[in-house]
Write an enzyme that holds these catalytic residues in place. Structure first.
Site, PDB file in Angstrom:
ATOM      1  N   LYS A 166     -10.262  -2.212   6.421  1.00  0.00           N
ATOM      2  CA  LYS A 166     -11.553  -2.858   6.172  1.00  0.00           C
ATOM      3  C   LYS A 166     -12.192  -3.328   7.467  1.00  0.00           C
ATOM      4  CE  LYS A 166      -9.438  -7.297   5.362  1.00  0.00           C
ATOM      5  NZ  LYS A 166      -8.061  -6.825   5.616  1.00  0.00           N
ATOM      6  N   LYS A 187      -5.252  -8.135  16.880  1.00  0.00           N
ATOM      7  CA  LYS A 187      -6.214  -9.073  16.287  1.00  0.00           C
ATOM      8  C   LYS A 187      -6.662 -10.124  17.286  1.00  0.00           C
ATOM      9  CE  LYS A 187      -5.214  -8.774  11.343  1.00  0.00           C
ATOM     10  NZ  LYS A 187      -4.804  -9.523  10.138  1.00  0.00           N
ATOM     11  N   LYS A 230      -6.032   4.412  10.963  1.00  0.00           N
ATOM     12  CA  LYS A 230      -5.702   4.078   9.580  1.00  0.00           C
ATOM     13  C   LYS A 230      -6.935   3.561   8.844  1.00  0.00           C
ATOM     14  CE  LYS A 230      -4.366  -0.768   9.986  1.00  0.00           C
ATOM     15  NZ  LYS A 230      -3.444  -1.846   9.740  1.00  0.00           N
TER      16      LYS A 230
HETATM   17  P1  TYM Z   1      -2.372  -6.128   3.743  1.00  0.00           P
HETATM   18  O1  TYM Z   1      -2.944  -7.085   2.771  1.00  0.00           O
HETATM   19  O2  TYM Z   1      -3.126  -5.841   4.993  1.00  0.00           O
HETATM   20  O3  TYM Z   1      -2.135  -4.741   3.030  1.00  0.00           O
HETATM   21  C1  TYM Z   1      -1.449  -4.613   1.794  1.00  0.00           C
HETATM   22  C2  TYM Z   1      -0.569  -3.375   1.835  1.00  0.00           C
HETATM   23  O4  TYM Z   1      -1.347  -2.200   2.078  1.00  0.00           O
HETATM   24  C3  TYM Z   1      -0.731  -1.448   3.123  1.00  0.00           C
HETATM   25  N1  TYM Z   1      -1.800  -0.695   3.845  1.00  0.00           N
HETATM   26  C4  TYM Z   1      -1.823   0.648   3.989  1.00  0.00           C
HETATM   27  N2  TYM Z   1      -0.965   1.602   3.578  1.00  0.00           N
HETATM   28  C5  TYM Z   1      -1.298   2.874   3.883  1.00  0.00           C
HETATM   29  N3  TYM Z   1      -2.425   3.238   4.561  1.00  0.00           N
HETATM   30  C6  TYM Z   1      -3.293   2.296   4.992  1.00  0.00           C
HETATM   31  N4  TYM Z   1      -4.394   2.667   5.641  1.00  0.00           N
HETATM   32  C7  TYM Z   1      -3.004   0.936   4.713  1.00  0.00           C
HETATM   33  N5  TYM Z   1      -3.638  -0.232   4.980  1.00  0.00           N
HETATM   34  C8  TYM Z   1      -2.890  -1.222   4.429  1.00  0.00           C
HETATM   35  C9  TYM Z   1      -0.066  -2.479   3.994  1.00  0.00           C
HETATM   36  O5  TYM Z   1       0.936  -1.898   4.792  1.00  0.00           O
HETATM   37  C10 TYM Z   1       0.472  -3.438   2.961  1.00  0.00           C
HETATM   38  O6  TYM Z   1       1.727  -2.996   2.466  1.00  0.00           O
HETATM   39  N6  TYM Z   1       1.123  -8.890   6.019  1.00  0.00           N
HETATM   40  C11 TYM Z   1       0.794  -8.143   4.814  1.00  0.00           C
HETATM   41  C12 TYM Z   1       0.833  -8.999   3.551  1.00  0.00           C
HETATM   42  C13 TYM Z   1       2.109  -9.734   3.368  1.00  0.00           C
HETATM   43  C14 TYM Z   1       3.346  -9.191   2.934  1.00  0.00           C
HETATM   44  C15 TYM Z   1       4.244 -10.292   2.896  1.00  0.00           C
HETATM   45  C16 TYM Z   1       3.760  -7.912   2.581  1.00  0.00           C
HETATM   46  C17 TYM Z   1       2.285 -11.067   3.569  1.00  0.00           C
HETATM   47  N7  TYM Z   1       3.575 -11.410   3.280  1.00  0.00           N
HETATM   48  C18 TYM Z   1       5.576 -10.103   2.513  1.00  0.00           C
HETATM   49  C19 TYM Z   1       5.102  -7.745   2.211  1.00  0.00           C
HETATM   50  C20 TYM Z   1       5.982  -8.829   2.170  1.00  0.00           C
HETATM   51  C21 TYM Z   1      -0.596  -7.589   4.945  1.00  0.00           C
HETATM   52  O7  TYM Z   1      -1.419  -8.107   5.646  1.00  0.00           O
HETATM   53  O8  TYM Z   1      -0.872  -6.541   4.103  1.00  0.00           O
END
Ligand code: TYM
Length: 332
Positions: free
Chosen positions: A198, A112, A195
């Site tokens: 967005k 990023k 992957k």
């Molecule tokens: P975020 O908001 O980007 O995504 C939410 C969840 O979706 C999963 N994900 C995917 N899984 C499979 N294939 C994909 N292409 C794909 N894209 C996204 C992500 O792995 C995630 O589980 N940092 C985290 C949010 C967060 C969090 C936490 C999660 C903040 N604090 C504490 C767990 C525990 C994030 O940005 O996810």
């Protein structure tokens, strides 16, 4: 009961299919047997620029989407991260235990910040994984259901918990990542070795749950497939076909082997059409359900208020113990 916790960022108008299949679908299952905590990390969202009005809206829409796909406020504690200030307080303590080099090695930060340029990237982007560790460790969690892209952050979280416990005495539970390998990485339909995300250059390979189902079905029918003509599961040589098989299998409940058998002697065309149909059936009713919830903000806010209350009760216990362990004088 054992505890499960996870979060999804409110950085888009809609969850995408990767979010759902990689993570949120597991949340719905796990709430049956676990003490579940599901939250919207709005503080993580502001590590990149956000329009305040849009962020507020997206936070509510994110909650509405969780409810629409089956997260149940009677079973799970649902809250917004910024409503639980103890998380930010714990983040500070954990920051002081995190190595500068250790934080610099987080691949999401590297990606990023490279995209934005180091000068444009905020320090919040750098400390993002430490905030995430606090999200988890504040709640003494057993399992964290996430997609593959969060694995490294979970490793850091475990390291920080172990380090804290070793240095100050046991106070933090060391959590396990819950990553369902089959669905942990859903790929971009146009670029099936990347992957689904967005932030891809075009949204042609991205399925948003709240898009027009016809448009999403069309995106599936236009998915890039591979050379050859036989439907088979082979991530290496047939990434496009394998991705479609994964998606159809996840949404229909039919195993991948059974799907492969079904398409024996048939071409990619049929696989695409069927996958598009299965997807349309799934997303079809979703938008209406989300709209019903967003039209009742008082209902959503009520869920979030009781969620925050329950969450704060637990996080403040952890904070009190950690503050004591590091040697902060207790306020009288
Ligand atoms: P975020 O908001 O980007 O995504 C939410 C969840 O979706 C999963 N994900 C995917 N899984 C499979 N294939 C994909 N292409 C794909 N894209 C996204 C992500 O792995 C995630 O589980 N940092 C985290 C949010 C967060 C969090 C936490 C999660 C903040 N604090 C504490 C767990 C525990 C994030 O940005 O996810």
């Amino acid at each position: 009961a054992k505890r499960v916790l996870s979060g999804i960022q409110p950085t888009s108008d809609s969850f995408h299919l990767g979010n759902y299949l990689g993570a949120v679908r597991q949340w719905v299952e796990l709430q049956e047997d676990f003490d579940a905590f599901y939250f919207i990390p709005d503080m993580h969202a502001i590590t990149v620029p956000q329009d305040p009005k849009v962020l507020r809206e997206r936070t509510r829409v994110a909650v509405a989407q969780l409810l629409a796909v089956g997260v149940d406020p009677a079973r799970a504690t649902i809250y917004v991260q910024s409503h639980v200030p103890e998380i930010a307080q714990l983040t500070w303590v954990l920051s002081c235990l995190t190595g500068f080099g250790e934080a610099s090695r987080m691949t999401q930060f590297k990606d990023k910040s490279a995209k934005q340029g180091v000068d444009a990237a905020g320090v919040g982007l750098f400390t993002y994984p430490i905030l995430m560790a606090a999200d988890i460790l504040a709640f003494q969690v057993d399992l964290v259901p996430v997609g593959e892209d969060q694995r490294q952050h979970l490793e850091l979280t475990r390291d920080l918990a172990q380090r804290f416990n070793k240095r100050f005495g046991k106070a933090l539970k060391v959590p396990e990542a819950f990553i369902v390998s089959e669905f942990a990485k859903i790929y971009d339909l146009q670029n099936p070795t990347a992957k689904m995300s967005k932030s891809a250059d075009t949204d042609k390979g991205l399925i948003n749950l709240l898009d027009d189902p016809k448009r999403s079905a069309k995106k599936i029918r236009s998915a890039v497939t591979d050379t050859g003509s036989e439907v088979g599961f082979d991530r290496e040589n047939k990434p496009g076909v394998s991705n479609l098989l994964t998606i159809q299998s996840a949404l229909s409940g039919v195993g991948i082997d059974d799907l492969v058998a079904k398409y024996e002697g048939k071409g990619y065309g049929e696989l695409k059409v069927d996958t598009a149909d299965v997807l349309a059936d799934f997303v079809g009713p979703l938008r209406g359900r989300v709209t019903e919830y967003t039209e009742d903000p008082a209902y959503l806010d009520g869920i979030l208020a009781s969620g925050a209350e329950r969450a704060r009760a637990i996080a403040s216990d952890t904070l009190r113990i950690t503050y004591d362990k590091v040697g902060f004088l207790a306020p009288k």
